[in-house]
Design an enzyme around this catalytic site. Structure first.
Site: not given
Length: 211
Positions: A13-14, A18, A90, A155
């Protein structure tokens, strides 16, 4: 070892708010920044330049909002429908979810001064284990029936690509990460596509900006 894995394109994702703050997302979410929105458009364009469409590839995305926002830009370029898959989510960082790296290192200091970023993730209290993440990405890869675009997270992306190239869990550190780039794995060969062209197949591993 998993056999007969079809061609896959793996996207992270871009950039999110956060990510920019250095805050661990894990199971939580935050919106894409303007930079992250541009990165989503960039990866969509890179896929389009490779001739990736709904007729050539299935589009699978993590159900988490930051991945779905990125997948939507890809879907628009491909003319595809987004299918979600929970195994693309994730890694969970347990008690660290929502905390900044500074807060974590103050409350849970590393035993060694220099700590590889993967070792950092591995010690998250009550977080998902690397063995568990490895098992779910291997299960996902084994379930694929044809060429697929996978929209996921930092990850999880590394674990997916490590498994898809025939490496073992011990080799996760070998492959690079990145936002705004496209990773392709076919016949166990790893390539990186970016706006400036095709990169070296291995590259350099750098710490991800927190999921």
């Amino acid at each position: 070892m998993i056999t007969d894995i079809p061609e896959i394109y793996v996207l992270r994702h871009g950039e999110t708010t956060w990510n920019r703050e250095g805050r661990m997302q894990g199971d939580l979410d935050s919106p894409l920044t303007p930079k992250g929105q541009e990165q989503a458009k960039t990866v969509a364009g890179l896929l389009a330049a490779r001739g990736v469409t709904a007729q050539t590839h299935v589009l699978l995305s993590s159900p988490q909002g930051r991945a779905m926002a990125t997948a939507q830009a890809v879907a628009n370029a491909m003319g595809a429908h987004i299918q979600t898959h929970a195994d693309l989510r994730e890694i969970s960082v347990g008690e660290w979810t929502g905390l900044t790296r500074e807060e974590i290192t103050t409350r849970w200091p590393a035993e060694q001064k220099e700590e590889h970023f993967l070792d950092f993730y591995a010690r998250a209290p009550n977080g998902e284990t690397f063995d568990a993440l490895w098992q779910r990405v291997c299960g996902l890869l084994a379930s694929l029936t044809g060429p697929t675009v996978l929209v996921t997270h930092g990850i999880t992306s590394r674990f997916l690509r490590t498994a898809a190239t025939g490496r073992s869990l011990a080799d996760v550190r070998e492959l690079p990460g990145g936002q705004g780039v496209v990773f392709r794995v076919a016949d166990r060969y790893h390539e990186i596509y970016a706006s400036e062209g095709l990169h070296d197949q291995k590259g350099h591993a750098k710490p991800p900006p927190h999921g």
